[in-house]
Design a protein around this motif. Sequence first.
Motif, mmCIF file in Angstrom:
data_model
loop_
_atom_site.group_PDB
_atom_site.id
_atom_site.type_symbol
_atom_site.label_atom_id
_atom_site.label_comp_id
_atom_site.label_asym_id
_atom_site.label_seq_id
_atom_site.Cartn_x
_atom_site.Cartn_y
_atom_site.Cartn_z
ATOM 1 N N GLY A 200 55.217 51.856 27.622
ATOM 2 C CA GLY A 200 56.667 51.782 27.571
ATOM 3 C C GLY A 200 57.261 51.276 28.873
ATOM 4 O O GLY A 200 58.268 50.553 28.871
ATOM 5 N N LEU A 201 56.642 51.664 29.989
ATOM 6 C CA LEU A 201 57.137 51.218 31.290
ATOM 7 C C LEU A 201 56.989 49.706 31.444
ATOM 8 O O LEU A 201 57.888 49.033 31.967
ATOM 9 C CB LEU A 201 56.368 51.949 32.395
ATOM 10 N N ARG A 202 55.872 49.163 30.973
ATOM 11 C CA ARG A 202 55.667 47.716 31.053
ATOM 12 C C ARG A 202 56.751 46.967 30.274
ATOM 13 O O ARG A 202 57.215 45.902 30.698
ATOM 14 C CB ARG A 202 54.280 47.333 30.516
ATOM 15 N N GLU A 203 57.172 47.532 29.145
ATOM 16 C CA GLU A 203 58.241 46.895 28.364
ATOM 17 C C GLU A 203 59.521 46.811 29.186
ATOM 18 O O GLU A 203 60.200 45.776 29.218
ATOM 19 C CB GLU A 203 58.490 47.685 27.074
ATOM 20 N N LEU A 217 54.794 40.457 33.034
ATOM 21 C CA LEU A 217 53.547 40.888 33.670
ATOM 22 C C LEU A 217 52.350 40.404 32.851
ATOM 23 O O LEU A 217 52.418 40.305 31.624
ATOM 24 C CB LEU A 217 53.502 42.412 33.757
ATOM 25 N N PRO A 218 51.240 40.093 33.514
ATOM 26 C CA PRO A 218 50.036 39.748 32.751
ATOM 27 C C PRO A 218 49.568 40.955 31.962
ATOM 28 O O PRO A 218 49.792 42.096 32.374
ATOM 29 C CB PRO A 218 49.032 39.363 33.854
ATOM 30 N N PRO A 219 48.958 40.730 30.812
ATOM 31 C CA PRO A 219 48.511 41.871 30.005
ATOM 32 C C PRO A 219 47.478 42.684 30.759
ATOM 33 O O PRO A 219 46.678 42.140 31.532
ATOM 34 C CB PRO A 219 47.908 41.206 28.761
ATOM 35 N N PRO A 220 47.478 43.991 30.567
ATOM 36 C CA PRO A 220 46.496 44.829 31.264
ATOM 37 C C PRO A 220 45.089 44.540 30.770
ATOM 38 O O PRO A 220 44.876 44.213 29.599
ATOM 39 C CB PRO A 220 46.938 46.255 30.905
ATOM 40 N N ALA A 221 44.152 44.633 31.673
ATOM 41 C CA ALA A 221 42.753 44.422 31.292
ATOM 42 C C ALA A 221 42.297 45.570 30.411
ATOM 43 O O ALA A 221 42.525 46.735 30.718
ATOM 44 C CB ALA A 221 41.881 44.330 32.542
ATOM 45 N N SER A 222 41.704 45.247 29.272
ATOM 46 C CA SER A 222 41.219 46.292 28.374
ATOM 47 C C SER A 222 39.902 46.846 28.886
ATOM 48 O O SER A 222 39.180 46.214 29.642
ATOM 49 C CB SER A 222 41.022 45.725 26.967
ATOM 50 N N THR A 223 39.621 48.037 28.439
ATOM 51 C CA THR A 223 38.367 48.675 28.842
ATOM 52 C C THR A 223 37.166 47.851 28.384
ATOM 53 O O THR A 223 36.167 47.728 29.081
ATOM 54 C CB THR A 223 38.284 50.089 28.246
ATOM 55 N N ALA A 224 37.294 47.238 27.212
ATOM 56 C CA ALA A 224 36.172 46.468 26.685
ATOM 57 C C ALA A 224 35.904 45.235 27.531
ATOM 58 O O ALA A 224 34.766 44.778 27.645
ATOM 59 C CB ALA A 224 36.470 46.054 25.242
ATOM 60 N N ASP A 225 36.991 44.663 28.121
ATOM 61 C CA ASP A 225 36.820 43.452 28.905
ATOM 62 C C ASP A 225 36.462 43.718 30.353
ATOM 63 O O ASP A 225 36.105 42.808 31.092
ATOM 64 C CB ASP A 225 38.121 42.623 28.874
ATOM 65 N N ALA A 226 36.604 44.958 30.776
ATOM 66 C CA ALA A 226 36.344 45.262 32.177
ATOM 67 C C ALA A 226 34.859 45.115 32.491
ATOM 68 O O ALA A 226 33.988 45.451 31.693
ATOM 69 C CB ALA A 226 36.789 46.692 32.487
ATOM 70 N N VAL A 227 34.568 44.594 33.630
ATOM 71 C CA VAL A 227 33.189 44.410 34.064
ATOM 72 C C VAL A 227 32.786 45.590 34.930
ATOM 73 O O VAL A 227 33.545 46.010 35.800
ATOM 74 C CB VAL A 227 33.055 43.100 34.869
ATOM 75 N N ALA A 228 31.611 46.118 34.667
ATOM 76 C CA ALA A 228 31.148 47.251 35.461
ATOM 77 C C ALA A 228 31.119 46.876 36.941
ATOM 78 O O ALA A 228 30.589 45.837 37.314
ATOM 79 C CB ALA A 228 29.755 47.676 34.993
ATOM 80 N N GLY A 229 31.708 47.726 37.764
ATOM 81 C CA GLY A 229 31.717 47.473 39.200
ATOM 82 C C GLY A 229 32.779 46.502 39.649
ATOM 83 O O GLY A 229 32.820 46.124 40.819
ATOM 84 N N THR A 273 50.762 30.344 42.075
ATOM 85 C CA THR A 273 51.948 30.310 41.219
ATOM 86 C C THR A 273 51.930 31.518 40.290
ATOM 87 O O THR A 273 50.905 32.195 40.150
ATOM 88 C CB THR A 273 51.986 29.034 40.360
ATOM 89 N N GLY A 274 53.077 31.744 39.661
ATOM 90 C CA GLY A 274 53.155 32.770 38.626
ATOM 91 C C GLY A 274 52.985 34.182 39.131
ATOM 92 O O GLY A 274 52.414 35.026 38.437
ATOM 93 N N PHE A 275 53.462 34.445 40.356
ATOM 94 C CA PHE A 275 53.331 35.805 40.891
ATOM 95 C C PHE A 275 54.216 36.781 40.110
ATOM 96 O O PHE A 275 55.284 36.420 39.628
ATOM 97 C CB PHE A 275 53.729 35.814 42.371
ATOM 98 N N PRO A 276 53.765 38.059 39.981
ATOM 99 C CA PRO A 276 52.496 38.597 40.445
ATOM 100 C C PRO A 276 51.347 38.189 39.521
ATOM 101 O O PRO A 276 51.553 37.989 38.326
ATOM 102 C CB PRO A 276 52.713 40.106 40.400
ATOM 103 N N VAL A 277 50.159 38.062 40.087
ATOM 104 C CA VAL A 277 48.987 37.703 39.305
ATOM 105 C C VAL A 277 47.953 38.816 39.422
ATOM 106 O O VAL A 277 47.821 39.444 40.472
ATOM 107 C CB VAL A 277 48.376 36.361 39.763
ATOM 108 N N GLU A 278 47.259 39.063 38.342
ATOM 109 C CA GLU A 278 46.198 40.067 38.344
ATOM 110 C C GLU A 278 44.854 39.354 38.458
ATOM 111 O O GLU A 278 44.588 38.403 37.719
ATOM 112 C CB GLU A 278 46.263 40.906 37.072
ATOM 113 N N VAL A 279 44.040 39.799 39.383
ATOM 114 C CA VAL A 279 42.765 39.143 39.665
ATOM 115 C C VAL A 279 41.643 40.174 39.527
ATOM 116 O O VAL A 279 41.751 41.297 40.038
ATOM 117 C CB VAL A 279 42.756 38.552 41.094
ATOM 118 N N THR A 280 40.594 39.790 38.839
ATOM 119 C CA THR A 280 39.420 40.651 38.705
ATOM 120 C C THR A 280 38.280 40.058 39.526
ATOM 121 O O THR A 280 37.844 38.928 39.287
ATOM 122 C CB THR A 280 38.988 40.767 37.233
ATOM 123 N N LEU A 281 37.821 40.818 40.496
ATOM 124 C CA LEU A 281 36.683 40.413 41.330
ATOM 125 C C LEU A 281 35.445 41.166 40.868
ATOM 126 O O LEU A 281 35.480 42.390 40.703
ATOM 127 C CB LEU A 281 36.963 40.725 42.805
#
Length: 293
Positions: A200-203, A217-229, A273-281
């Motif tokens: 609701g807060l994201r809305e 905002l970019p969509p939140p990373a789902s648990t299924a897509d998250a990479v271990a570590g 561009t497109g800040f804020p951006v979410e980055v997965t390392l």
Amino acid sequence: MVSSVSTSIVFVTAAIALALLVAMLVLRPLWKTTRGPALALGTGVVVMAGLLYLLVGTPAALDPDTRQPPDSIADAIAQLEAELERSPQQAEGWRLLGRAYGAQGRVAEAADAFAQAARLLPDDPDVLVEAAEASAVARNDRMLDAQSVAWLDHALAVAPSHQRARWFRGIAYRQAGDPAAAARTWEPLLTMVDESTAAGLREQIDIARSEAGLPGLPPPASTADAVAGAVIVTVDIAPGLADRVPAGATLYVIARQAGGPPMPVAVERLPATGFPVEVTLDDSDSPMPTARL
């Protein structure tokens, strides 16, 4: 001796009753469709809180000859008002009085009581937020005025992660016609609240960003897509610097070992561009196969 025992019984009974009422109130989300019981419980908590305060709030209240237990919420409020008139420096008494007034719909008096508490506890973020909220509720337009904003600003200066202070400060920004500031104020809350609240807060953040002409905002990373570590970070840019980023600029997001060598263990390169951006390392971003997150 009998009076002493009677006093103990009254105190223990009141304490148990208050504990039960509070426990039931905590379960209020289970009763979203039954406003009557919730209202009754809320009023009960106020009554019992007033009873407990009148029983133990001052040394004089321990004397059974001088204490008259309240028979109703109106009686409890009257006794609390009298006690605060005798001893007005009791901040918690003003907070209780503000809550009791609020339970009766006496919103202007509630705002005044919370303002007194804020005067006595100027560095307590909970009290400052209560005062700001009560002040807005007491206004016909529900606006957070200059004094309320000052209370909220100081609450955040004392406790930057105070969730309610941050939420109401964002509302104040939006009321003032600054949705971009509202979004920036609310965005840190996404890391502080649970998943259901965050949705609701994201809305609300996306609505504010849209009003400010900013991308959602970019969509939140789902648990299924998250990479271990993996390490997920959000990168934003200060508004004063946004116009100074040249066209075609590149953003590098670099992770290094804490206290280790300067060689990165992960690097992401993407357009600035497109800040804020979410980055997965993750380990796939390592410049060296032996350097791992």
